[in-house]
Design an enzyme around this catalytic site. Structure first.
Site, PDB file in Angstrom:
ATOM      1  CG  ASP A   9      -0.344   0.131   2.538  1.00 15.31           C
ATOM      2  OD1 ASP A   9       0.906   0.255   2.600  1.00 15.31           O
ATOM      3  OD2 ASP A   9      -1.076   0.152   3.550  1.00 15.31           O
ATOM      4  CG  HIS A  10      -0.810   4.708   1.601  1.00 15.81           C
ATOM      5  ND1 HIS A  10      -1.952   3.948   1.582  1.00 15.81           N
ATOM      6  CD2 HIS A  10      -0.702   5.202   2.859  1.00 15.81           C
ATOM      7  CE1 HIS A  10      -2.541   4.015   2.764  1.00 15.81           C
ATOM      8  NE2 HIS A  10      -1.794   4.754   3.558  1.00 15.81           N
ATOM      9  CB  CYS A  66       0.886  -2.635   4.764  1.00 10.00           C
ATOM     10  SG  CYS A  66       0.693  -3.703   6.209  1.00 10.00           S
ATOM     11  N   GLY A  67       2.423  -0.731   6.259  1.00 10.01           N
ATOM     12  CA  GLY A  67       3.139   0.009   7.291  1.00 10.01           C
ATOM     13  C   GLY A  67       3.711  -0.922   8.342  1.00 10.01           C
ATOM     14  CB  THR A  68       2.283  -2.759  10.995  1.00  5.09           C
ATOM     15  OG1 THR A  68       1.017  -3.156  10.442  1.00  5.09           O
ATOM     16  CG2 THR A  68       2.170  -1.385  11.622  1.00  5.09           C
ATOM     17  N   GLY A  69       2.773  -4.588   8.314  1.00  9.49           N
ATOM     18  CA  GLY A  69       2.659  -5.998   7.899  1.00  9.49           C
ATOM     19  C   GLY A  69       1.438  -6.656   8.518  1.00  9.49           C
ATOM     20  N   GLY A  71      -1.917  -5.444   8.885  1.00 11.83           N
ATOM     21  CA  GLY A  71      -3.157  -5.354   8.101  1.00 11.83           C
ATOM     22  C   GLY A  71      -3.141  -6.303   6.924  1.00 11.83           C
ATOM     23  CG  HIS A  99       7.773 -25.931  12.241  1.00 10.08           C
ATOM     24  ND1 HIS A  99       7.953 -25.952  13.604  1.00 10.08           N
ATOM     25  CD2 HIS A  99       8.859 -26.552  11.712  1.00 10.08           C
ATOM     26  CE1 HIS A  99       9.096 -26.581  13.899  1.00 10.08           C
ATOM     27  NE2 HIS A  99       9.664 -26.933  12.755  1.00 10.08           N
ATOM     28  CG  ASN A 100       3.658 -22.249  10.957  1.00 11.26           C
ATOM     29  OD1 ASN A 100       4.593 -21.474  11.176  1.00 11.26           O
ATOM     30  ND2 ASN A 100       3.143 -23.010  11.910  1.00 11.26           N
ATOM     31  NE  ARG A 110       3.607   4.171   7.869  1.00 12.97           N
ATOM     32  CZ  ARG A 110       2.308   4.422   7.725  1.00 12.97           C
ATOM     33  NH1 ARG A 110       1.427   3.876   8.550  1.00 12.97           N
ATOM     34  NH2 ARG A 110       1.886   5.204   6.753  1.00 12.97           N
ATOM     35  CG  HIS A 134       5.700 -29.625  10.962  1.00 12.13           C
ATOM     36  ND1 HIS A 134       5.600 -29.048  12.203  1.00 12.13           N
ATOM     37  CD2 HIS A 134       6.992 -30.011  10.824  1.00 12.13           C
ATOM     38  CE1 HIS A 134       6.777 -29.077  12.797  1.00 12.13           C
ATOM     39  NE2 HIS A 134       7.646 -29.659  11.977  1.00 12.13           N
ATOM     40  NE  ARG A 137       1.808 -30.628  15.489  1.00 11.38           N
ATOM     41  CZ  ARG A 137       3.012 -30.819  16.004  1.00 11.38           C
ATOM     42  NH1 ARG A 137       4.036 -30.108  15.588  1.00 11.38           N
ATOM     43  NH2 ARG A 137       3.197 -31.728  16.933  1.00 11.38           N
TER      44      ARG A 137
END
Ligand code: RB5
Length: 150
Positions: A9-10, A66-69, A71, A99-100, A110, A134, A137
């Site tokens: 995003d921006h 994004c800003g934080t990852g 969202g 594992h996942n 940011r 795994h 799971r």
């Protein structure tokens, strides 16, 4: 050549371009569905666009910034078949694959610097799902997704 889809995003235009160049230098083809020029946009639109490219089989893995990852990861995890992890260091990025069986990695411009972002991407792309115990799971995660979990 393995295809990687990227979106942003921006808040992450600069990091998207740097990571795109880095991913290409590792020998991958990048499908860029993020924004390239500044405009206020909504990250779920871009998370969904990128995840659709994975669920259609056009790309194998995704990188969402994004800003934080956060969202991007919350939105991506609403798409059936997507397992997205927000990571701020490479160990978790590697484990998310091993594992996942994560197919999307998310991080924030940011939150981390470009060198850490590159380390995260390399750890994610180099790692492989370990299978074995795994598998059951990850199958349970799929059951939850399909409302079949008992
Ligand atoms: C945009 O301002 C910001 O909210 C977004 O990039 C992201 O950090 C959301 O999780």
């Amino acid at each position: 050549m393995k295809k990687i889809v990227m979106a942003n995003d921006h808040a992450a235009i600069d990091m998207k371009f740097k990571i795109k160049e880095y991913v290409e230098s590792l020998g991958y083809e990048v499908i860029n569905v993020g924004i390239d020029e500044f405009a206020h946009v909504d990250y779920p639109d871009f998370a969904y666009k990128a995840c659709s490219i994975i669920t259609s089989g056009e790309a194998e893995l995704g990188i969402l910034i994004c800003g934080t990852g956060i969202g991007m990861s919350v939105a991506a995890n609403k798409v059936k078949g997507i397992r997205a992890c927000a990571c701020s260091e490479p160990f978790s990025a590697r484990m998310s694959r091993e594992h996942n069986d994560a197919n999307v990695i998310c991080f924030g411009e940011r939150v981390i610097g470009i060198e850490t972002a590159k380390d995260i991407v390399k750890a994610f792309l180099d790692a492989k799902f370990q299978g074995a115990h795994h598998v059951a799971r990850v199958e349970k995660i799929k059951d939850i997704e399909e409302g079949k979990y008992k």
